[in-house]
Design an enzyme around this catalytic site. Structure first.
Site, mmCIF file in Angstrom:
data_model
loop_
_atom_site.group_PDB
_atom_site.id
_atom_site.type_symbol
_atom_site.label_atom_id
_atom_site.label_comp_id
_atom_site.label_asym_id
_atom_site.label_seq_id
_atom_site.Cartn_x
_atom_site.Cartn_y
_atom_site.Cartn_z
ATOM 1 N N TRP A 102 0.822 -1.210 0.000
ATOM 2 C CA TRP A 102 0.000 0.000 0.000
ATOM 3 C C TRP A 102 0.849 1.249 0.000
ATOM 4 C CZ3 TRP A 102 -4.274 -0.521 -2.185
ATOM 5 C CH2 TRP A 102 -5.061 -1.675 -2.005
ATOM 6 N N ASP A 171 -1.962 6.675 6.296
ATOM 7 C CA ASP A 171 -3.000 5.789 5.763
ATOM 8 C C ASP A 171 -3.282 4.753 6.853
ATOM 9 O OD1 ASP A 171 -4.558 3.886 4.541
ATOM 10 O OD2 ASP A 171 -3.161 3.459 2.902
ATOM 11 N N LYS A 195 -12.486 -1.860 5.958
ATOM 12 C CA LYS A 195 -11.690 -2.760 6.789
ATOM 13 C C LYS A 195 -12.260 -2.789 8.208
ATOM 14 C CE LYS A 195 -9.053 -2.996 3.120
ATOM 15 N NZ LYS A 195 -8.133 -1.986 2.680
#
Ligand SMILES: *Cc1c(COP(=O)(O)O)cnc(C)c1O
Length: 360
Positions: A102, A171, A195
């Protein structure tokens, strides 16, 4: 209905109590005769949902007054662009820490909008460790430093935010609300909802006042402009109302369970038990350095990868779902966010023990 445990990394399991509440209220929200997804985002009903959810999220995070909460769209991936567009001016440079898939994507996207320096890169350890901060390149002149607090695919997590003198951006898509967070160390925090917050389609962004006062540093689409979104109370255009509503139910559920301190205790206990078993098994292994193992996403491999498909078929038959690792790394991955009870972890471990006995 059959009882299952869903170990998906995202979209992920939601608390049963939240789904039941959404079901109860689906056709008739608070006596309105309508579903909350059928009403105007500018009407009194949705205004109540929006205000309450913001207040509850503030309470959960003990969010300082100088932070705005934005409910945006486009997922964390869109924030990969929104962050440099809002924070990175001409001639400036942004610092990024690369701890896995990511971060790598965030870096590639940021490079489209400005100059980026990677000040620490875990690629050489195959993303199984986070380099110590004393070994990072200096970032004192950077417009901001970006890090991924939990790498959902590699299972690598910062145990505390890096300490830097420049605005910190994170993030937090896959560990937001999993433990108390000192937001004040950050200028911007963002998290895709699917999530650990609620349904896909919603992205929570926390922005500090000085960032808003400074304004965007480049031309930015209005829907990605933190200032414009903040001024409009996240209703510059139609927000994803149903996802926002369900996220609000999750915030209420978290408060009723005891808030983020309780979540942290539960999450620590679940992760400790699963890692403990994996490490002593002699059959399953997790490649991540112990000091930065994720409490949310636990990847593991079997001693013999030929057994992967059997493991997946048999676990699914027992109601242990979505254990397949990400396609880029293979093996298995158990995602154990807030909604996963200890009972799910225990069932997984007892399945793994039994599987080892039969095939190990
Ligand atoms: C899932 C995830 C993303 C991407 O989220 P989208 O909502 O699909 O854009 C980004 N970062 C992290 C850490 C993630 O877990």
């Amino acid at each position: 209905m059959s009882e299952v445990y869903n170990f998906s990394a995202g979209p992920a399991m939601l608390p049963a109590a939240v789904l039941e509440r959404a079901q109860q209220e689906l056709r008739d929200w608070h006596g309105s005769g309508m579903s909350i997804m059928e009403v105007s985002h500018r009407g009194a009903q949705f205004a109540e949902v929006a205000e309450q959810s913001v207040a509850n999220l503030r309470a959960l995070l003990k969010l300082p007054d100088n932070f705005s909460i934005l409910f945006m769209q486009g997922g964390a991936t869109t924030q990969f662009a929104a962050v440099p567009l809002n924070l990175l001016g001409p001639g400036e440079r942004a610092a990024y820490v690369n701890t896995g898939s990511w971060s790598t994507k965030a870096i590639a996207e940021a490079r489209r909008y400005g100059e980026v320096e990677v000040v620490a890169d875990a690629a050489s350890s195959n993303f199984s460790d986070i380099p110590a901060q004393q070994d990072w390149a200096a970032c004192d002149s950077a417009a901001y430093l970006h890090y991924t607090s939990n790498e959902t695919i590699g299972g690598v997590e910062f145990q505390s935010p890096p300490e830097v003198a420049v605005p910190l951006v994170s993030d937090m898509s896959s560990n937001f609300l999993s433990r108390p967070l000192d937001v004040s160390q950050h200028a911007v925090v963002y998290a895709g909802a699917q999530k650990n917050i609620g349904p896909a389609g919603l992205t929570v962004v926390l922005v500090r006042q000085d960032v808003l006062e400074r304004g965007s540093r480049q031309a930015v689409p209005r829907t990605l402009d933190y200032v414009a979104m903040s001024k409009a109370g996240s209703m510059l255009n139609t927000p994803p109302t149903f996802a926002w509503y369900v996220a609000g139910l999750v915030f209420e559920w978290l408060l009723s369970e005891g808030g983020l301190t309780t979540m942290a205790k539960r999450n620590d206990a679940k992760a400790e038990r699963l890692y403990g078993y994996i490490d002593e098994s002699g059959f399953y292994t997790n490649p991540v350095a112990k000091h930065c193992r994720s409490r949310m996403n636990i990847p593991f491999v079997l001693a013999d990868p030929e057994l992967d498909s059997t493991f997946l078929a048999e676990s699914a038959k027992q109601g242990l779902l979505n254990l397949k690792g990400h396609r880029s790394v293979g093996g298995m991955r158990a995602s154990i966010y807030n909604a996963m009870p200890m009972a799910g972890v225990d069932e997984l471990i007892s399945f793994m023990q039994d599987f080892q006995k039969r095939y190990g």
